[in-house]
Design an enzyme around this catalytic site. Structure first.
Site, PDB file in Angstrom:
ATOM      1  N   GLU A 162      -6.047  -5.964   3.333  1.00 44.68           N
ATOM      2  CA  GLU A 162      -6.005  -7.076   2.352  1.00 44.68           C
ATOM      3  C   GLU A 162      -7.265  -7.069   1.478  1.00 44.68           C
ATOM      4  O   GLU A 162      -7.834  -8.121   1.162  1.00 44.68           O
ATOM      5  CB  GLU A 162      -5.778  -8.422   3.048  1.00 44.68           C
ATOM      6  CG  GLU A 162      -4.358  -8.500   3.609  1.00 44.68           C
ATOM      7  CD  GLU A 162      -3.964  -9.854   4.105  1.00 44.68           C
ATOM      8  OE1 GLU A 162      -4.308 -10.869   3.479  1.00 44.68           O
ATOM      9  OE2 GLU A 162      -3.275  -9.894   5.152  1.00 44.68           O
ATOM     10  N   SER A 186       0.826  -1.218   0.000  1.00 50.24           N
ATOM     11  CA  SER A 186       0.000   0.000   0.000  1.00 50.24           C
ATOM     12  C   SER A 186       0.859   1.267   0.000  1.00 50.24           C
ATOM     13  O   SER A 186       1.934   1.317   0.600  1.00 50.24           O
ATOM     14  CB  SER A 186      -0.904   0.031   1.234  1.00 50.24           C
ATOM     15  OG  SER A 186      -1.705  -1.119   1.276  1.00 50.24           O
TER      16      SER A 186
HETATM   17  C1  LIG Z   1      -4.418  -2.134  10.483  1.00 50.81           C
HETATM   18  C2  LIG Z   1      -3.974  -2.104   9.052  1.00 50.81           C
HETATM   19  C3  LIG Z   1      -2.911  -2.898   8.644  1.00 50.81           C
HETATM   20  C4  LIG Z   1      -2.466  -2.868   7.312  1.00 50.81           C
HETATM   21  N1  LIG Z   1      -1.371  -3.616   6.942  1.00 50.81           N
HETATM   22  C5  LIG Z   1      -0.900  -3.513   5.678  1.00 50.81           C
HETATM   23  C6  LIG Z   1       0.296  -4.207   5.289  1.00 50.81           C
HETATM   24  O1  LIG Z   1       0.907  -4.930   6.080  1.00 50.81           O
HETATM   25  N2  LIG Z   1       0.767  -4.043   4.025  1.00 50.81           N
HETATM   26  C7  LIG Z   1       0.138  -3.258   3.120  1.00 50.81           C
HETATM   27  O2  LIG Z   1       0.629  -3.159   2.002  1.00 50.81           O
HETATM   28  N3  LIG Z   1      -0.993  -2.585   3.451  1.00 50.81           N
HETATM   29  C8  LIG Z   1      -1.528  -2.693   4.693  1.00 50.81           C
HETATM   30  N4  LIG Z   1      -2.665  -2.007   5.052  1.00 50.81           N
HETATM   31  C9  LIG Z   1      -3.299  -1.134   4.070  1.00 50.81           C
HETATM   32  C10 LIG Z   1      -4.630  -1.649   3.585  1.00 50.81           C
HETATM   33  O3  LIG Z   1      -4.459  -2.751   2.729  1.00 50.81           O
HETATM   34  C11 LIG Z   1      -5.366  -0.460   2.942  1.00 50.81           C
HETATM   35  O4  LIG Z   1      -5.715   0.414   3.995  1.00 50.81           O
HETATM   36  C12 LIG Z   1      -6.585  -0.925   2.173  1.00 50.81           C
HETATM   37  O5  LIG Z   1      -6.212  -1.594   0.999  1.00 50.81           O
HETATM   38  C13 LIG Z   1      -7.484   0.294   1.812  1.00 50.81           C
HETATM   39  O6  LIG Z   1      -6.702   1.280   1.216  1.00 50.81           O
HETATM   40  P1  LIG Z   1      -6.834   2.806   1.715  1.00 50.81           P
HETATM   41  O7  LIG Z   1      -6.677   2.841   3.178  1.00 50.81           O
HETATM   42  O8  LIG Z   1      -5.915   3.625   0.895  1.00 50.81           O
HETATM   43  O9  LIG Z   1      -8.332   3.178   1.401  1.00 50.81           O
HETATM   44  P2  LIG Z   1      -8.907   3.572  -0.031  1.00 50.81           P
HETATM   45  O10 LIG Z   1      -8.247   2.802  -1.102  1.00 50.81           O
HETATM   46  O11 LIG Z   1      -8.912   5.060  -0.110  1.00 50.81           O
HETATM   47  O12 LIG Z   1     -10.393   3.046   0.093  1.00 50.81           O
HETATM   48  C14 LIG Z   1     -11.321   3.683   1.011  1.00 50.81           C
HETATM   49  C15 LIG Z   1     -12.643   2.979   0.933  1.00 50.81           C
HETATM   50  O13 LIG Z   1     -13.178   3.069  -0.368  1.00 50.81           O
HETATM   51  C16 LIG Z   1     -14.026   1.959  -0.612  1.00 50.81           C
HETATM   52  N5  LIG Z   1     -13.601   1.281  -1.826  1.00 50.81           N
HETATM   53  C17 LIG Z   1     -12.346   0.971  -2.220  1.00 50.81           C
HETATM   54  N6  LIG Z   1     -12.344   0.325  -3.401  1.00 50.81           N
HETATM   55  C18 LIG Z   1     -13.647   0.228  -3.791  1.00 50.81           C
HETATM   56  C19 LIG Z   1     -14.309  -0.335  -4.916  1.00 50.81           C
HETATM   57  N7  LIG Z   1     -13.626  -0.941  -5.897  1.00 50.81           N
HETATM   58  N8  LIG Z   1     -15.653  -0.234  -4.975  1.00 50.81           N
HETATM   59  C20 LIG Z   1     -16.363   0.380  -3.974  1.00 50.81           C
HETATM   60  N9  LIG Z   1     -15.791   0.918  -2.879  1.00 50.81           N
HETATM   61  C21 LIG Z   1     -14.442   0.844  -2.785  1.00 50.81           C
HETATM   62  C22 LIG Z   1     -13.888   1.028   0.610  1.00 50.81           C
HETATM   63  O14 LIG Z   1     -14.943   1.261   1.522  1.00 50.81           O
HETATM   64  C23 LIG Z   1     -12.578   1.460   1.207  1.00 50.81           C
HETATM   65  O15 LIG Z   1     -12.489   1.166   2.588  1.00 50.81           O
HETATM   66  C24 LIG Z   1      -3.128  -2.036   6.374  1.00 50.81           C
HETATM   67  C25 LIG Z   1      -4.211  -1.250   6.797  1.00 50.81           C
HETATM   68  C26 LIG Z   1      -4.635  -1.272   8.109  1.00 50.81           C
HETATM   69  C27 LIG Z   1      -5.800  -0.384   8.499  1.00 50.81           C
END
Ligand SMILES: Cc1cc2nc3c(=O)[nH]c(=O)nc-3n(C[C@H](O)[C@H](O)[C@H](O)COP(=O)(O)OP(=O)(O)OC[C@H]3O[C@@H](n4cnc5c(N)ncnc54)[C@H](O)[C@@H]3O)c2cc1C
Length: 386
Positions: free
Chosen positions: A367, A131
């Site tokens: 994930e 991410s």
């Molecule tokens: C506690 C924690 C641990 C993590 N650990 C890791 C790790 O070890 N390695 C790593 O690489 N990442 C990690 N992450 C990152 C995690 O994978 C991302 O937070 C997640 O993929 C969402 O990305 P974002 O936070 O940028 O939200 P965004 O991409 O901005 O998405 C926000 C919201 O938009 C909505 N959304 C997204 N896509 C769609 C769609 N296609 N259609 C409709 N709605 C949608 C969903 O409600 C989503 O929650 C972690 C996150 C957390 C909170």
């Protein structure tokens, strides 16, 4: 005592039943006294203990066995059991697998020997760095750049939300190498934590404390041999790793839900209300029935996905997405009902169901958020129908 009758389901072999029972006893004996006050220190301790007693051998393939495969049912059973006892123990185990998943699935013999022996022994911690600030769900558009210079690659950019960030010894990093647009131009690199140019830009705090960080790469140079797989294969590698580990996130949610149900049964049995046990109230029985149904339905989806993968399915994207979507969503509901059954105690800081209430939330985001799982299920369902 948690319901263990699911272990009789035909998804499992006797070695799985022995594993689940052995780990349950180990967890009951070893996880009680761990001080969670310092999250980093607790994680290091948990990884060392899990390595010392052999549980981490299930988190990767065996580097000395060329045909070894990850056993997804074992991964799920371990995560479910640890999550039921201690969320941080589950996290510590899970990251040793996810952080090295690309090596297990696509690494060379040298890469496996160099790192897996250490992570399996609990002597090195690993992290999965996909991410970025602008690309969480939109992973095909990550920007962190890896530029080829002779026999090296130079990495520049940022990663964020990286679990084990700040305490990991080895990071699996996905970077843009530009062989093609979007998903076609990403490669995977192994970057040791002490590589010059890799820094911890910020430590991140969340509702249920876990080690997390934003990483900065500035002129971070690694040898070309640090690449896992071939140039341009990074997106496929990331998705293959998630295919294996998504059912395990669902399994962790299942473990949290099972604990919430167990705590609620105990509470309903022992709490006296209106001159009788809480359990005698039919609306409470209704909650418990809903919880038990959600737990069993989630378990069926989790272990179907795991069994399918172990039976040789190349990809299980639809089944893994269904398991993750359902198990994380229903665990949230089960835990919410547990809070309700516990009354005021359910929201008291430090109470087990209050902890579960905080632990479960992030699983519907990382994930692949729940909405992303729905997109995967819909697309695959359409493809299967045509
Ligand atoms: C506690 C924690 C641990 C993590 N650990 C890791 C790790 O070890 N390695 C790593 O690489 N990442 C990690 N992450 C990152 C995690 O994978 C991302 O937070 C997640 O993929 C969402 O990305 P974002 O936070 O940028 O939200 P965004 O991409 O901005 O998405 C926000 C919201 O938009 C909505 N959304 C997204 N896509 C769609 C769609 N296609 N259609 C409709 N709605 C949608 C969903 O409600 C989503 O929650 C972690 C996150 C957390 C909170």
């Amino acid at each position: 005592m948690a319901d263990r009758s699911f272990l009789d389901w035909p998804f499992f072999e006797d070695r799985h039943r022995d594993l689940a029972q052995g780990l349950d006893a180990w967890a009951a004996e070893n996880l009680q006294g761990i001080d969670h006050g310092d999250t980093d220190a607790a994680c290091r301790t948990l990884v060392a203990m899990l390595g010392r007693d052999g549980w981490l051998n299930h988190s990767t393939v065996d580097p000395d066995a060329p045909d070894a495969r990850l056993d997804v049912r074992s991964l799920c059973l371990i995560r479910e059991t640890l999550a039921r006892h201690d969320g941080l123990a589950d996290f510590a185990f899970a990251m040793q697998g996810l952080g090295t998943g690309a090596i297990s699935l696509f690494g060379t013999h040298e890469q496996k020997c160099e790192w897996l022996a250490l992570t399996r022994a609990g002597k090195a911690l690993s992290a999965f760095a996909l991410s970025e600030p602008k690309s969480g769900s939109d992973v095909a558009n990550i920007e962190l750049a890896a530029r080829r210079e002779g026999e090296t690659y130079v990495l520049d950019g940022e990663k964020t939300w990286i679990s084990n960030g700040g305490i990991a010894d080895i990071y699996t990093v996905f970077a843009r190498t530009g062989e093609g647009p979007a998903a076609k131009g990403i490669s995977t690199f192994l970057v040791p934590a002490n590589t010059p140019g890799l820094g911890i830009a910020e430590r991140l705090e969340v509702v249920a404390p876990h080690p997390l960080a934003r990483l900065a790469f500035e002129g971070c140079r690694v040898p070309a041999s640090a690449m896992i797989g071939k140039p341009g294969e990074g997106f496929r590698i990331a998705m293959s790793v998630l295919d294996v580990f998504r059912p395990t996130v669902a399994a962790a949610a299942l473990g949290f839900a099972r604990r919430a149900l167990d705590e609620s049964i105990e509470r309903a049995r022992t709490r006296e209300l209106f001159g009788a046990p809480l359990f005698d109230l039919q609306m409470v029985q209704g909650h418990l029935a809903d919880m038990a149904l959600d737990v069993d339905a989630a378990a069926l989806l989790v272990y179907r996905a795991a069994w399918l993968k172990d039976s040789g399915a190349l990809r299980i994207s639809r089944e893994a997405a269904m398991a993750k979507l359902f198990a994380t969503d229903r665990a949230q509901s089960v835990i919410d009902k547990a809070v309700q059954i516990h009354g005021g105690d359910g929201v008291r800081k430090g109470h087990i169901v209050e902890r579960l209430y905080r632990e479960i939330r992030a699983l519907r985001i990382y994930e692949g958020a729940s909405e992303v799982q729905k997109v995967i299920i819909a697309r695959q369902t359409l493809a299967n129908a045509s």
